[in-house]
Scaffold this motif. Structure first.
Motif: not given
Length: 202
Positions: A133, A136, A140-145, A147-148
């Protein structure tokens, strides 16, 4: 003759002016270089960043070799820390799997090591997912990644601590227990460092 003398005098005057301008420009450039803000070196950045972790000395010792790559990039710093944490977890897992092959292990010792191997496999899996993770994080998926990654690394931390639960009591060989504890303690510290540095990524 007079005209020639005037011409030479004018030429010399021009050369003096040009020389003075050159010296002025050189001095200006030197002053600008002297007083312009200096970017933090990779080594200084690592030392400063490690100061926010619970184990600053281990953090700096582990990551200082990556100074040229990290420069002053928090993502590169966290990535290097995570990579070192994964290497340590894989090394710990490999060591425990070799211990299981020891013929002199008593049943309780073998059972405790097997439980720890399973726990370490889970930790390695969590850290591997985090490493993938980290490659990458743009878009736009920065915050979600992020968090993961934080969730996976956090999960790897207590998993490593529980490895020692099965080694309580006098029935366990002291050398086996001490060897595993050394690996587990360092792994827990490296995981804590990685999580602290990951949390600093904006």
């Amino acid at each position: 003759m007079a005209s020639s003398a005037v011409s030479k005098q004018s030429h010399c005057h021009s050369l003096v002016i040009l020389a003075a301008l050159a010296l002025f420009c050189a001095a200006k450039i030197c002053l600008a270089e002297k007083f312009k803000p200096q970017s933090e070196s990779g080594d200084d950045f690592i030392k400063t960043s490690c100061g926010v972790t619970r184990y600053p000395d281990l953090c700096y010792k582990t990551l200082s070799a990556y100074a040229d790559t990290i420069q002053d990039n928090p993502t590169q710093l966290a990535n290097a820390s995570l990579s070192e944490t994964l290497k340590n977890a894989e090394s710990t897992l490999n060591m425990m799997q070799k211990l299981l092959q020891m013929r002199e292990l008593r049943p309780r010792e073998a059972g405790a090591i097997k439980d720890c191997v399973e726990t370490m496999k889970e930790s390695v899996d969590e850290l591997q997912k985090s490493m993938l993770a980290m490659r990458d994080l743009e878009g736009p998926d920065f915050r979600m990644e992020m968090s993961n990654i934080q969730t996976w690394v956090s999960a790897a931390l207590p998993d490593e601590d529980t490895c020692m639960d099965g080694f309580q009591g006098k029935a366990i060989n002291g050398n086996v227990k001490d060897t595993i504890r050394i690996y587990i303690v360092k792994g827990s510290q490296l995981t804590s460092i990685a999580l602290a540095l990951i949390n600093r990524i904006q």
